[in-house]
Every structure is written in C-alpha cells, then in structure tokens.
Write a protein that holds these residues in place. Structure first.
Motif, PDB file in Angstrom:
ATOM      1  N   UNK A  27       7.278   9.228  -1.159  1.00  0.00           N
ATOM      2  CA  UNK A  27       6.855   8.398  -2.288  1.00  0.00           C
ATOM      3  C   UNK A  27       8.038   7.877  -3.098  1.00  0.00           C
ATOM      4  N   UNK A  28       9.261   8.189  -2.676  1.00  0.00           N
ATOM      5  CA  UNK A  28      10.443   7.743  -3.414  1.00  0.00           C
ATOM      6  C   UNK A  28      10.476   8.317  -4.819  1.00  0.00           C
ATOM      7  N   UNK A  29      10.012   9.570  -4.968  1.00  0.00           N
ATOM      8  CA  UNK A  29       9.901  10.183  -6.287  1.00  0.00           C
ATOM      9  C   UNK A  29      10.771  11.424  -6.388  1.00  0.00           C
ATOM     10  N   UNK A  30      11.085  11.773  -7.628  1.00  0.00           N
ATOM     11  CA  UNK A  30      11.873  12.974  -7.891  1.00  0.00           C
ATOM     12  C   UNK A  30      11.430  13.558  -9.226  1.00  0.00           C
ATOM     13  N   UNK A  31      11.236  14.873  -9.246  1.00  0.00           N
ATOM     14  CA  UNK A  31      11.009  15.589 -10.496  1.00  0.00           C
ATOM     15  C   UNK A  31      12.323  16.281 -10.817  1.00  0.00           C
ATOM     16  N   UNK A  32      12.950  15.843 -11.878  1.00  0.00           N
ATOM     17  CA  UNK A  32      14.233  16.379 -12.290  1.00  0.00           C
ATOM     18  C   UNK A  32      13.988  17.553 -13.234  1.00  0.00           C
TER      19      UNK A  32
ATOM     20  N   UNK B 232       0.850  -1.181   0.000  1.00  0.00           N
ATOM     21  CA  UNK B 232       0.000   0.000   0.000  1.00  0.00           C
ATOM     22  C   UNK B 232       0.891   1.239   0.000  1.00  0.00           C
ATOM     23  N   UNK B 233       0.558   2.185  -0.859  1.00  0.00           N
ATOM     24  CA  UNK B 233       1.292   3.441  -0.921  1.00  0.00           C
ATOM     25  C   UNK B 233       0.440   4.506  -0.260  1.00  0.00           C
ATOM     26  N   UNK B 234       0.980   5.100   0.788  1.00  0.00           N
ATOM     27  CA  UNK B 234       0.275   6.172   1.481  1.00  0.00           C
ATOM     28  C   UNK B 234       0.690   7.505   0.879  1.00  0.00           C
ATOM     29  N   UNK B 235      -0.251   8.171   0.235  1.00  0.00           N
ATOM     30  CA  UNK B 235       0.022   9.489  -0.322  1.00  0.00           C
ATOM     31  C   UNK B 235      -0.381  10.544   0.704  1.00  0.00           C
TER      32      UNK B 235
ATOM     33  N   UNK C 207      10.769   0.218 -12.529  1.00  0.00           N
ATOM     34  CA  UNK C 207       9.465   0.635 -13.039  1.00  0.00           C
ATOM     35  C   UNK C 207       8.460  -0.509 -13.092  1.00  0.00           C
ATOM     36  N   UNK C 208       7.307  -0.286 -12.505  1.00  0.00           N
ATOM     37  CA  UNK C 208       6.178  -1.204 -12.579  1.00  0.00           C
ATOM     38  C   UNK C 208       4.926  -0.335 -12.533  1.00  0.00           C
ATOM     39  N   UNK C 209       4.293  -0.176 -13.683  1.00  0.00           N
ATOM     40  CA  UNK C 209       3.171   0.760 -13.806  1.00  0.00           C
ATOM     41  C   UNK C 209       2.044   0.452 -12.824  1.00  0.00           C
ATOM     42  N   UNK C 210       1.774  -0.834 -12.580  1.00  0.00           N
ATOM     43  CA  UNK C 210       0.671  -1.190 -11.686  1.00  0.00           C
ATOM     44  C   UNK C 210       0.949  -0.783 -10.246  1.00  0.00           C
ATOM     45  N   UNK C 211       2.127  -1.099  -9.755  1.00  0.00           N
ATOM     46  CA  UNK C 211       2.416  -0.805  -8.351  1.00  0.00           C
ATOM     47  C   UNK C 211       2.638   0.688  -8.120  1.00  0.00           C
TER      48      UNK C 211
ATOM     49  N   UNK D 209       0.861   6.373  -6.669  1.00  0.00           N
ATOM     50  CA  UNK D 209       1.799   7.481  -6.463  1.00  0.00           C
ATOM     51  C   UNK D 209       1.886   8.355  -7.717  1.00  0.00           C
ATOM     52  N   UNK D 210       1.941   7.738  -8.891  1.00  0.00           N
ATOM     53  CA  UNK D 210       2.030   8.506 -10.136  1.00  0.00           C
ATOM     54  C   UNK D 210       0.765   9.321 -10.365  1.00  0.00           C
ATOM     55  N   UNK D 211      -0.398   8.743 -10.081  1.00  0.00           N
ATOM     56  CA  UNK D 211      -1.652   9.481 -10.221  1.00  0.00           C
ATOM     57  C   UNK D 211      -1.689  10.670  -9.265  1.00  0.00           C
TER      58      UNK D 211
END
Length: 196
Positions: free
Chosen positions: A84-89, A31-34, A170-174, A178-180
């Motif tokens: 979320x382990x994300x980065x906008x470069x 589960x990803x908590x946003x 990368x795994x679009x489903x998982x 977070x991406x949405x």
C-alpha cells in the motif's frame, strides 16, 4: 489541369487536418488492492521496552536514520506496508520527569496540529487499552501528510508516538481505501501495545 489537381490536394489537406473534438475522460483513481483480511503477529524483540501486534503483510524495521543522530532513538521503528506504499513511524522516549512528560504530550499535540494547514479537521480521541496504556488518537481529515497520529504512554516511564504516512503526494480521495483499511491496523496496534 495541374492547377485544379493542386487546389484539390490543398483543399483536402486543410479539410483533413481539422482538429478532432476532444472528449476528456472522467476523473478517477487507480484501484487500490488491500489485503483480503487483517491478520497479526507479535513484535517482541529482546531489549525493546514495548511489545505490540502488527499486520502479517507488513515488516518492522529500525529507523536507522535517526539512530545515527542520537543513540537515545534506538527504539524507533517503521512498520512498512509495501503493498500500500504506507509506513507507520514509531518514536519512543523514556519519560525523564513529570515536566518532561507534559512537554512530550505538548510536542505530540504540536506535531499533530502542524497538519492544520492542509487538514479539513483534526479529531482527537482518548483511549485506554487492557494493559493500562493510555493515549490520544488524532484523525486528520483532508489532504494532510498523515491521516492518523497517536500517542501511547504509561504516564510514568514510557512515551511512544506514531504516525501513518503514505509514499505519495497526499490526496484524501485516492488514499481513502488504503487509509480506511489501515485504520483497523492502527487501532489493533493501540489495543495491543504494552510496556515492559
């Protein structure tokens, strides 16, 4: 009697050591908590040729890796979203000429098209914000390294390119939740980006 006892023990060992029937668990993802809401603050640092709003649950850092290689890259940034382990470069370049601008647009298209190998699709959408900044948003579907890529420019002096990355395979489903969630933040960035 000892033989009978020996055979009973051996028979017990063989019958008790049968492999149990394995039942696999159904496939699933963590589960990803946003964050609960989207809230933003202003990025307006002295000397930077652009301003924008970014999420309060992220932090902005200079991209020091590429500054070492080229001092012209001093306005490159990373907007990190650690939860979320994300980065906008973010990469920024000044437009040297009309030909230089066309080359920058073609390079940005080429970098987005590079993901066609893993992408199910690449959707391009042009935009113009209230500050007169125009650009293209590339939405990349499938298991590509970057779900969103974009450009922002005034077509005369400033050219900015950005891409959203996650610090996982990368795994679009998982990564979909977070991406949405971050799609709204990318769109807000593009609505508020302006050049000085």
């Amino acid at each position: 009697m000892q033989r009978l006892l020996f055979f009973i023990i051996i028979a017990g060992i063989f019958t008790s050591c049968r492999p149990t029937e394995f039942t696999p668990k159904p496939a699933g993802y963590f589960k990803i908590d946003t964050p609960a809401v989207h809230q933003y603050k202003e990025f307006m640092y002295p000397g930077y040729p652009y301003q924008f709003e970014y999420p309060i649950y992220s932090n902005v850092e200079r991209d020091t890796v590429f500054i070492k290689d080229n001092p012209n890259n001093k306005y490159w940034l990373n907007i990190n979203v650690p939860s979320l382990g994300a980065m906008i470069n973010i990469t920024y370049l000044t437009v040297p000429s009309k030909d230089g601008f066309i080359r920058m647009v073609n390079d940005a298209y080429g970098l987005s098209s590079f993901h066609e190998k893993k992408a199910d699709y690449i959707r391009e959408e042009t935009y113009r914000n209230k500050y007169g900044v125009t650009g293209i948003i590339y939405t990349v579907g499938g298991n590509s390294a970057s779900r969103f890529q974009f450009t922002a420019t005034d077509s005369l002096h400033h050219f900015l390119r950005g891409a959203l990355y996650f610090d996982v395979t990368p795994n679009a489903d998982s990564l979909k939740p977070a991406a949405d969630f971050l799609e709204q933040d990318v769109n807000h960035f593009l609505e508020t980006i302006r050049f000085s």
